[in-house]
Write an enzyme that holds these catalytic residues in place. Structure first.
Site, short mmCIF file in Angstrom:
data_model
loop_
_atom_site.label_atom_id
_atom_site.label_comp_id
_atom_site.label_asym_id
_atom_site.label_seq_id
_atom_site.Cartn_x
_atom_site.Cartn_y
_atom_site.Cartn_z
N LYS A 14 0.83 -1.21 0.00
CA LYS A 14 0.00 0.00 0.00
C LYS A 14 0.86 1.26 0.00
O LYS A 14 0.60 2.20 -0.74
CB LYS A 14 -0.92 0.03 1.23
CG LYS A 14 -1.84 -1.17 1.36
CD LYS A 14 -2.81 -0.99 2.52
CE LYS A 14 -2.15 -0.94 3.89
NZ LYS A 14 -1.58 -2.24 4.31
N ARG A 88 -8.66 1.11 10.21
CA ARG A 88 -8.26 -0.28 10.43
C ARG A 88 -9.31 -1.04 11.22
O ARG A 88 -9.11 -2.21 11.54
CB ARG A 88 -6.93 -0.32 11.19
CG ARG A 88 -5.71 -0.50 10.29
CD ARG A 88 -4.47 -0.36 11.15
NE ARG A 88 -3.34 -1.13 10.72
CZ ARG A 88 -2.38 -0.64 9.93
NH1 ARG A 88 -2.48 0.58 9.44
NH2 ARG A 88 -1.35 -1.38 9.61
N ARG A 123 12.25 -7.35 4.85
CA ARG A 123 12.12 -5.92 4.60
C ARG A 123 13.15 -5.09 5.36
O ARG A 123 13.47 -5.36 6.51
CB ARG A 123 10.71 -5.51 5.02
CG ARG A 123 10.27 -4.21 4.50
CD ARG A 123 8.78 -4.16 4.47
NE ARG A 123 8.23 -3.83 5.77
CZ ARG A 123 7.04 -3.24 5.93
NH1 ARG A 123 6.29 -2.97 4.88
NH2 ARG A 123 6.60 -2.96 7.12
N ARG A 156 12.43 -2.98 10.88
CA ARG A 156 11.44 -2.47 11.82
C ARG A 156 11.16 -3.52 12.89
O ARG A 156 11.09 -4.70 12.59
CB ARG A 156 10.14 -2.14 11.07
CG ARG A 156 9.99 -0.66 10.79
CD ARG A 156 8.88 -0.39 9.83
NE ARG A 156 7.59 -0.96 10.23
CZ ARG A 156 6.48 -0.85 9.52
NH1 ARG A 156 6.50 -0.18 8.37
NH2 ARG A 156 5.36 -1.37 9.92
N ARG A 167 0.25 -9.09 13.41
CA ARG A 167 -0.34 -8.08 12.52
C ARG A 167 -1.33 -8.71 11.54
O ARG A 167 -2.36 -8.13 11.24
CB ARG A 167 0.78 -7.35 11.76
CG ARG A 167 1.43 -6.26 12.62
CD ARG A 167 2.85 -6.01 12.21
NE ARG A 167 2.97 -5.33 10.93
CZ ARG A 167 4.07 -5.34 10.20
NH1 ARG A 167 5.13 -6.02 10.59
NH2 ARG A 167 4.11 -4.67 9.07
#
Ligand code: ADP
Ligand code: ZN
Length: 210
Positions: A14, A88, A123, A156, A167
């Site tokens: 996104k 969310r 990532r 992260r 998540r």
């Protein structure tokens, strides 16, 4: 018609697509995750309250996120925006209506769970440029340095395996119901987010009639 919500699981791309579209249409890219990371880095009161939720991959309490978002939106002058990572849950969606923050279209990023896990676990992130890389799919030119500012890239905290699992669970339980919510409003458009970045760029433009 320039007010969008980007909806989809973590790691669906996104942010990357919002970056692309916001430049293309000269509209604002608003990522609540990014706003929260800024508050956390600056050690503001909201940031301190949000930190543990973000690191473990839980949703930050609605009041905190809504306050930060409202504050940010009130400063925007341009013609449109992309809400990336907000709403969310249903309460957050209703808060948009309450505060008359309009939405023309909701783009749903459809993606397989395995792809999400692969993308998130490799990532890398530049905290200065707020840009993401990936060890395998989008490696930086030099080892683990940002192409742009040459700072050391970091992982992260919420990209560790436990937080990733959490998540995804939080997404399925709390965010997934928004698909029906926006479908019923006739605003939903699907995108196949398993594909490559530039293929999705094109699909996105088609969905919004460009
Ligand atoms: P991703 O989409 O990859 O999970 P984000 O940067 O969008 O990453 O969000 C990171 C974290 O910030 C979330 O896991 C959550 O803790 C917090 N967050 C972001 N947006 C919201 C929101 N609308 N409501 C509650 N928490 C949020
Ligand atoms: Zn950088």
């Amino acid at each position: 018609m320039k007010r969008f919500i980007f909806l989809g699981p973590p790691g669906a791309g996104k942010g990357t697509q919002a970056d692309f579209l916001s430049k293309k249409l000269s509209i604002e890219h608003i990522s609540t995750g990014e706003l929260l990371r800024q508050e956390i880095a600056a050690k503001t009161t909201s940031g301190e309250k949000a930190r543990l939720f973000v690191e473990s991959g839980d949703l930050v309490p609605d009041e905190i996120v809504i306050e930060i978002l409202k504050d940010h939106i009130s400063k925007i002058r341009g013609a449109g925006y992309i809400l990336d990572g907000f709403p969310r849950n249903t309460a957050q969606a209703q808060s948009l209506e309450e505060h008359e923050i309009g939405v023309d279209k909701v783009i749903l990023f459809d993606i397989d769970k395995e792809t999400v896990i692969k993308r998130l676990s490799g990532r890398l992130y530049c905290p200065a440029c707020k840009k993401f890389y990936h060890e395998e799919y989008r490696p930086p030119k030099e080892d683990t340095l940002c192409d742009n500012c040459h700072r050391a890239l970091i992982r992260r905290k919420d990209d560790d395996p436990e937080s990733i699992e959490n998540r995804i669970r939080v997404y399925l339980e709390q965010t997934h119901p928004l698909i029906k919510y926006y479908e019923e409003q006739g605003k939903l458009e699907h995108i196949d987010a398993n594909k490559e970045v530039d293929v999705i760029n094109q699909e996105l433009l088609e969905r919004i009639g460009r």
